[in-house]
Design a protein around this motif. Structure first.
Motif, mmCIF file in Angstrom:
data_model
loop_
_atom_site.group_PDB
_atom_site.id
_atom_site.type_symbol
_atom_site.label_atom_id
_atom_site.label_comp_id
_atom_site.label_asym_id
_atom_site.label_seq_id
_atom_site.Cartn_x
_atom_site.Cartn_y
_atom_site.Cartn_z
ATOM 1 N N PHE A 148 78.569 63.807 20.023
ATOM 2 C CA PHE A 148 78.492 65.260 20.032
ATOM 3 C C PHE A 148 77.395 65.701 20.995
ATOM 4 C CE2 PHE A 148 80.794 64.530 16.188
ATOM 5 C CZ PHE A 148 81.557 65.666 15.980
ATOM 6 N N LEU A 149 77.727 66.694 21.820
ATOM 7 C CA LEU A 149 76.765 67.230 22.774
ATOM 8 C C LEU A 149 76.657 68.737 22.622
ATOM 9 C CD1 LEU A 149 77.381 65.494 26.241
ATOM 10 C CD2 LEU A 149 75.571 65.033 24.582
ATOM 11 N N ASN A 150 75.445 69.252 22.730
ATOM 12 C CA ASN A 150 75.255 70.686 22.833
ATOM 13 C C ASN A 150 75.488 71.123 24.278
ATOM 14 O OD1 ASN A 150 74.454 70.991 20.094
ATOM 15 N ND2 ASN A 150 72.403 70.229 20.637
ATOM 16 N N VAL A 151 75.624 72.410 24.488
ATOM 17 C CA VAL A 151 75.806 72.934 25.840
ATOM 18 C C VAL A 151 74.610 72.534 26.706
ATOM 19 C CG1 VAL A 151 76.070 75.026 27.228
ATOM 20 C CG2 VAL A 151 77.166 74.854 24.976
ATOM 21 N N ASN A 152 74.897 72.001 27.882
ATOM 22 C CA ASN A 152 73.886 71.570 28.864
ATOM 23 C C ASN A 152 73.078 70.348 28.426
ATOM 24 O OD1 ASN A 152 74.568 73.728 30.602
ATOM 25 N ND2 ASN A 152 73.179 75.108 29.505
ATOM 26 N N GLU A 153 73.440 69.739 27.291
ATOM 27 C CA GLU A 153 72.735 68.528 26.857
ATOM 28 C C GLU A 153 73.239 67.320 27.637
ATOM 29 O OE1 GLU A 153 71.945 65.838 22.798
ATOM 30 O OE2 GLU A 153 73.350 67.547 22.764
ATOM 31 N N LYS A 154 72.353 66.384 27.908
ATOM 32 C CA LYS A 154 72.716 65.123 28.550
ATOM 33 C C LYS A 154 72.120 63.976 27.735
ATOM 34 C CE LYS A 154 73.026 66.855 33.313
ATOM 35 N NZ LYS A 154 74.397 66.432 33.621
ATOM 36 N N VAL A 155 72.740 62.820 27.842
ATOM 37 C CA VAL A 155 72.258 61.645 27.125
ATOM 38 C C VAL A 155 72.110 60.484 28.100
ATOM 39 C CG1 VAL A 155 73.229 62.327 24.913
ATOM 40 C CG2 VAL A 155 74.602 60.968 26.487
ATOM 41 N N LYS A 156 71.545 59.400 27.609
ATOM 42 C CA LYS A 156 71.296 58.229 28.463
ATOM 43 C C LYS A 156 71.510 56.969 27.639
ATOM 44 C CE LYS A 156 67.946 56.620 31.919
ATOM 45 N NZ LYS A 156 66.568 56.787 32.451
ATOM 46 N N GLU A 157 72.746 56.783 27.155
ATOM 47 C CA GLU A 157 73.074 55.632 26.319
ATOM 48 C C GLU A 157 74.148 54.796 27.010
ATOM 49 O OE1 GLU A 157 72.442 58.167 22.160
ATOM 50 O OE2 GLU A 157 74.440 57.876 23.005
ATOM 51 N N VAL A 162 83.281 48.463 31.031
ATOM 52 C CA VAL A 162 83.092 48.257 32.463
ATOM 53 C C VAL A 162 84.445 48.343 33.167
ATOM 54 C CG1 VAL A 162 82.364 46.618 34.241
ATOM 55 C CG2 VAL A 162 81.046 46.828 32.121
ATOM 56 N N GLY A 163 84.456 49.005 34.299
ATOM 57 C CA GLY A 163 85.689 49.267 35.025
ATOM 58 C C GLY A 163 86.127 50.707 34.857
ATOM 59 N N TYR A 164 85.705 51.318 33.720
ATOM 60 C CA TYR A 164 86.042 52.710 33.437
ATOM 61 C C TYR A 164 84.791 53.585 33.345
ATOM 62 C CZ TYR A 164 90.505 50.554 32.340
ATOM 63 O OH TYR A 164 91.674 49.826 32.430
ATOM 64 N N LEU A 165 83.631 52.965 33.547
ATOM 65 C CA LEU A 165 82.363 53.689 33.438
ATOM 66 C C LEU A 165 82.033 54.425 34.722
ATOM 67 C CD1 LEU A 165 80.167 51.012 31.607
ATOM 68 C CD2 LEU A 165 81.428 52.928 30.619
ATOM 69 N N SER A 166 81.417 55.578 34.589
ATOM 70 C CA SER A 166 81.091 56.429 35.736
ATOM 71 C C SER A 166 79.837 55.922 36.451
ATOM 72 C CB SER A 166 80.866 57.860 35.276
ATOM 73 O OG SER A 166 79.688 57.939 34.481
ATOM 74 N N PRO A 167 79.666 56.313 37.729
ATOM 75 C CA PRO A 167 78.480 55.888 38.488
ATOM 76 C C PRO A 167 77.175 56.325 37.857
ATOM 77 C CG PRO A 167 80.146 56.782 39.954
ATOM 78 C CD PRO A 167 80.613 57.064 38.557
ATOM 79 N N GLU A 168 77.136 57.549 37.304
ATOM 80 C CA GLU A 168 75.877 58.034 36.740
ATOM 81 C C GLU A 168 75.472 57.215 35.516
ATOM 82 O OE1 GLU A 168 79.048 61.102 35.349
ATOM 83 O OE2 GLU A 168 78.646 59.801 37.074
ATOM 84 N N LEU A 169 76.440 56.795 34.711
ATOM 85 C CA LEU A 169 76.124 55.968 33.550
ATOM 86 C C LEU A 169 75.640 54.589 33.992
ATOM 87 C CD1 LEU A 169 78.180 55.815 30.273
ATOM 88 C CD2 LEU A 169 77.160 53.764 31.218
ATOM 89 N N LEU A 170 76.338 54.007 34.956
ATOM 90 C CA LEU A 170 75.963 52.674 35.450
ATOM 91 C C LEU A 170 74.642 52.681 36.199
ATOM 92 C CD1 LEU A 170 79.475 51.515 36.679
ATOM 93 C CD2 LEU A 170 78.196 50.540 34.765
ATOM 94 N N SER A 171 74.266 53.840 36.732
ATOM 95 C CA SER A 171 72.998 53.968 37.467
ATOM 96 C C SER A 171 71.836 54.280 36.543
ATOM 97 C CB SER A 171 73.116 55.063 38.523
ATOM 98 O OG SER A 171 74.133 54.776 39.444
ATOM 99 N N ASP A 172 72.085 54.253 35.237
ATOM 100 C CA ASP A 172 71.058 54.529 34.230
ATOM 101 C C ASP A 172 70.526 55.954 34.349
ATOM 102 O OD1 ASP A 172 69.627 53.696 31.994
ATOM 103 O OD2 ASP A 172 67.865 53.156 33.168
#
Length: 276
Positions: A148-157, A162-172
């Motif tokens: 669950f995310l609030n508006v404009n919230e971001k996470v770092k988990e 792998v193979g379906y993960l986005s660049p921003e997630l893989l870039s930590d």
């Protein structure tokens, strides 16, 4: 993870998700009871079994699947939930006949009208397909990694496949709902040409490197028979910068979707214009 999944189940009253029946627990376990799924074959199994030899008809069927996946993800995001694990294993064609509803509209009456249009456009969608392969909608399953995310919230988990993960997630980096749109782009690419855009047989690290740094290419011969609208759809979902990536809301009115569902897209555009 368990509480996120339970909360998501309690919210997702939508034809493209399994219905929650009951939840209970003992001293050791939670038990989540959902509706029985009559088909456990994923979307790749479904397409392999289709008796479709016309590449244009095959693209239409893939667009139907992605169209419903977009509706599912758009609904999730409206509810403040990101899925975080969109992949073929979690996209299950549902052979049970159900009424079709489009949750893009702003009122029940509009949803009903779009539903009828959707039905009219699909009267002959299953030509040359065995009865066992006919489906009325897909089920997007496995909410175990949902968040669950609030508006404009971001996470770092670091969650996902792998193979379906986005660049921003893989870039930590921090990320938000748009990691789901990236995954839809990967799934679309895979369904259209049979290959992942970023892959390596032996190294997940290499897959991550390609995802972050390599340019998207359409090198497989099958792309020669795929429409320019489909290619543009994939390109706009697989933009590495999430700020420039196409959102599900915009993907639902993309020319590739409009190519097969013109009346639905026109209705959506009118709804968007009426609400701005």
């Amino acid at each position: 993870s368990i509480f996120n999944q339970i909360s998501a189940f309690e919210i997702c009253y939508h034809k493209n998700f399994r219905k929650l029946i009951d939840i209970f627990r003992d001293e050791k376990y939670f038990y989540i009871i959902t509706e029985k799924q009559s088909n456990e074959k994923n979307v790749l199994d479904y397409l392999r079994n289709l008796d479709i030899h016309n590449p244009f008809k095959e693209e239409e069927k893939i667009c139907e699947i992605i169209h419903q996946l977009l509706i599912s993800v758009y609904y999730l995001h409206k509810m403040g939930i990101m899925h975080r694990n969109i992949k073929p294993d979690n996209i299950i064609p549902n052979p049970i006949s159900e009424s079709n509803h489009d949750y893009f509209s702003s009122s029940d009456s509009k949803e009903s009208q779009i539903s009828q249009t959707y039905d009219d456009n699909n009267n002959d969608i299953n030509n040359n397909v065995n009865d066992i392969n006919v489906f009325s909608n897909i089920k997007l399953v496995d909410l175990s990694l949902s968040k669950f995310l609030n508006v404009n919230e971001k996470v770092k988990e670091p969650y996902g496949t792998v193979g379906y993960l986005s660049p921003e997630l893989l870039s930590d980096q921090t990320y938000d709902f748009l990691i789901d749109e990236w995954s839809i782009g990967i799934v679309t690419h895979l369904l259209l040409c049979g290959k992942l855009p970023f892959s390596d047989e032996y190294s997940e690290r290499e897959i991550a490197r390609q995802t972050i740094h390599e340019k998207l290419k359409f090198e497989q011969p099958k792309w020669e028979k795929i429409s320019k609208e489909a290619k543009d759809f994939v390109i706009k979902l697989l933009i590495k910068d999430p700020k420039k990536r196409m959102k599900a809301k915009n993907a639902l009115v993309h020319p590739w979707i409009k190519k097969y569902y013109p009346l639905i897209v026109e209705k959506r555009m009118k709804n968007v214009n009426d609400n701005t």
